[in-house]
Design an enzyme around this catalytic site. Structure first.
Site, mmCIF file in Angstrom:
data_model
loop_
_atom_site.group_PDB
_atom_site.id
_atom_site.type_symbol
_atom_site.label_atom_id
_atom_site.label_comp_id
_atom_site.label_asym_id
_atom_site.label_seq_id
_atom_site.Cartn_x
_atom_site.Cartn_y
_atom_site.Cartn_z
ATOM 1 N N ASP A 88 10.521 -43.083 84.868
ATOM 2 C CA ASP A 88 10.207 -41.672 84.682
ATOM 3 C C ASP A 88 11.170 -40.925 85.602
ATOM 4 O O ASP A 88 11.097 -41.051 86.826
ATOM 5 C CB ASP A 88 8.738 -41.415 85.080
ATOM 6 C CG ASP A 88 8.372 -39.934 84.968
ATOM 7 O OD1 ASP A 88 9.284 -39.080 84.908
ATOM 8 O OD2 ASP A 88 7.161 -39.637 84.957
ATOM 9 N N TYR A 117 13.285 -23.885 79.823
ATOM 10 C CA TYR A 117 14.340 -24.776 79.320
ATOM 11 C C TYR A 117 15.719 -24.187 79.624
ATOM 12 O O TYR A 117 16.601 -24.863 80.172
ATOM 13 C CB TYR A 117 14.156 -24.965 77.804
ATOM 14 C CG TYR A 117 15.148 -25.903 77.160
ATOM 15 C CD1 TYR A 117 14.894 -27.262 77.064
ATOM 16 C CD2 TYR A 117 16.362 -25.427 76.650
ATOM 17 C CE1 TYR A 117 15.802 -28.128 76.484
ATOM 18 C CE2 TYR A 117 17.277 -26.284 76.060
ATOM 19 C CZ TYR A 117 16.990 -27.632 75.986
ATOM 20 O OH TYR A 117 17.905 -28.489 75.407
HETATM 21 N N1 NAD Z 1 18.354 -31.775 70.320
HETATM 22 C C1 NAD Z 1 19.086 -30.709 70.591
HETATM 23 O O1 NAD Z 1 19.328 -29.865 69.737
HETATM 24 C C2 NAD Z 1 19.665 -30.523 71.955
HETATM 25 C C3 NAD Z 1 20.628 -29.525 72.166
HETATM 26 C C4 NAD Z 1 21.171 -29.345 73.425
HETATM 27 C C5 NAD Z 1 20.743 -30.157 74.475
HETATM 28 N N2 NAD Z 1 19.797 -31.111 74.239
HETATM 29 C C6 NAD Z 1 19.400 -31.942 75.373
HETATM 30 O O2 NAD Z 1 19.776 -33.277 75.096
HETATM 31 C C7 NAD Z 1 18.907 -34.178 75.768
HETATM 32 C C8 NAD Z 1 18.356 -35.184 74.784
HETATM 33 O O3 NAD Z 1 17.680 -34.486 73.761
HETATM 34 P P1 NAD Z 1 17.227 -35.175 72.392
HETATM 35 O O4 NAD Z 1 17.209 -34.099 71.405
HETATM 36 O O5 NAD Z 1 18.047 -36.386 72.173
HETATM 37 O O6 NAD Z 1 15.698 -35.533 72.783
HETATM 38 P P2 NAD Z 1 14.699 -36.660 72.259
HETATM 39 O O7 NAD Z 1 13.341 -36.101 72.410
HETATM 40 O O8 NAD Z 1 15.134 -37.209 70.937
HETATM 41 O O9 NAD Z 1 14.903 -37.814 73.353
HETATM 42 C C9 NAD Z 1 14.566 -37.601 74.687
HETATM 43 C C10 NAD Z 1 14.251 -38.953 75.334
HETATM 44 O O10 NAD Z 1 13.936 -38.699 76.727
HETATM 45 C C11 NAD Z 1 12.800 -39.461 77.074
HETATM 46 N N3 NAD Z 1 12.101 -38.819 78.188
HETATM 47 C C12 NAD Z 1 11.375 -37.679 78.173
HETATM 48 N N4 NAD Z 1 10.858 -37.431 79.381
HETATM 49 C C13 NAD Z 1 11.279 -38.447 80.178
HETATM 50 C C14 NAD Z 1 11.044 -38.760 81.545
HETATM 51 N N5 NAD Z 1 10.299 -37.992 82.338
HETATM 52 N N6 NAD Z 1 11.639 -39.866 82.049
HETATM 53 C C15 NAD Z 1 12.391 -40.668 81.255
HETATM 54 N N7 NAD Z 1 12.625 -40.422 79.961
HETATM 55 C C16 NAD Z 1 12.067 -39.319 79.426
HETATM 56 C C17 NAD Z 1 11.950 -39.513 75.809
HETATM 57 O O11 NAD Z 1 11.040 -40.592 75.837
HETATM 58 C C18 NAD Z 1 13.027 -39.663 74.724
HETATM 59 O O12 NAD Z 1 13.327 -41.002 74.464
HETATM 60 C C19 NAD Z 1 17.845 -33.310 76.432
HETATM 61 O O13 NAD Z 1 18.215 -33.098 77.786
HETATM 62 C C20 NAD Z 1 17.915 -32.021 75.657
HETATM 63 O O14 NAD Z 1 17.471 -30.916 76.400
HETATM 64 C C21 NAD Z 1 19.256 -31.327 73.008
#
Ligand code: NAD
Length: 255
Positions: free
Chosen positions: A58, A153
């Site tokens: 975590d 965020y």
């Molecule tokens: N999806 C988008 O459009 C987008 C755009 C810009 C930035 N982001 C950023 O990219 C990153 C990944 O996003 P995503 O869309 O792939 O998300 P996602 O939800 O598909 O994956 C996130 C992963 O992080 C894990 N996670 C969550 N909390 C956690 C914790 N406390 N400790 C360890 N693991 C944890 C979850 O279990 C999951 O596997 C994030 O930082 C998000 O803010 C996403």
């Protein structure tokens, strides 16, 4: 391409979305990959798929973060690449008028404090070898405003961007590069969940993207692999936008 042969990478949030796509790309490019996530079942499956290792961590826990890098170092002998990517975007983080202090704090912890912890505990390994590439996932919302706010965020990602820049500058002469990855909206579970109930909300965003679609996670992973590799040897402290042109747009093309 085998640009990451002999490199050890730790990917937080490696069980889903951008993290998962990056784990696969890192492995294809020859890296030894440690997947760190709170989702044990998926994380273990992913590790098995790419011949890497899973560690339950975590990222809001300093002990977990410390142990995660120790595990990577003990298992593979170094930590050369840290992709600090785990993040959340919960629905109770909304307009500042609606968002309560608990939602605010939770998002800051998972998105920003986690990056502080990861950088703090991985940099010593990299300093020892005078080599390392850290990629922290920020977002395009760190550089531009949205009227459809998720206030905590956005603030957390602004923090990730500023912290990455500062660390990139501080450690540049020790062979450590630190970049903030700023993806545009990506077609991942996080975004799909947000827009499933509200297609109008998705359409409202699509109109601002010059290329006319959300990114695929593999397109973001390609940029991360580049930043992780020696091909990016002169890139540090950057605001690395992979956003389909959103941040450069005024008027977008008609469909
Ligand atoms: N999806 C988008 O459009 C987008 C755009 C810009 C930035 N982001 C950023 O990219 C990153 C990944 O996003 P995503 O869309 O792939 O998300 P996602 O939800 O598909 O994956 C996130 C992963 O992080 C894990 N996670 C969550 N909390 C956690 C914790 N406390 N400790 C360890 N693991 C944890 C979850 O279990 C999951 O596997 C994030 O930082 C998000 O803010 C996403």
């Amino acid at each position: 391409m085998q640009r990451l042969e002999d490199r050890v990478a730790v990917v937080t949030g490696g069980a889903s979305g951008i993290g998962l796509a990056t784990v696969r790309r890192f492995a294809q490019e020859g890296a030894k990959v440690v997947i760190a996530d709170v989702d044990e079942t998926t994380g273990k499956n992913v590790a098995e798929e790419v011949g890497g290792l899973f560690v339950r961590a975590d990222v809001t826990s300093e002990d977990d973060v410390r142990e995660m890098y120790a595990f990577a170092e003990n298992s593979y002998g170094s930590v050369d690449i840290a992709f600090n990517n785990a993040g959340i975007s919960p629905p109770d983080d909304d307009s500042i008028l609606e968002t309560g202090i608990d939602a605010w704090r939770r998002v800051q912890e998972v998105n920003l404090t986690s990056v502080y912890l990861c950088c703090k505990h991985v940099i010593p390994y990299m300093r020892e070898r005078r080599r390392g590439s850290i990629i922290n996932t920020a977002s395009f919302v760190a550089v531009m405003g949205a009227a459809t706010s998720q206030i905590s965020y956005t603030a957390s990602k602004g923090g990730v961007l500023a912290m990455s820049r500062e660390l990139g500058v501080q450690f540049a002469r020790e062979g450590i590069r630190v970049n903030a990855l700023c993806p545009g909206p990506v077609n991942t579970p996080l975004l799909q969940e947000l827009f499933a109930k509200d297609p109008e909300r998705a359409a409202r965003r699509l109109v601002h993207i010059p290329v006319g679609r959300f990114a695929e996670a593999s397109e973001i992973a390609a940029a991360v692999a580049f930043l992780a590799s020696d091909d990016a040897s002169f890139i540090t402290a950057s605001e690395f936008l992979v956003d389909g042109g959103i941040s450069g747009a005024y008027v977008t093309p008609l469909p």
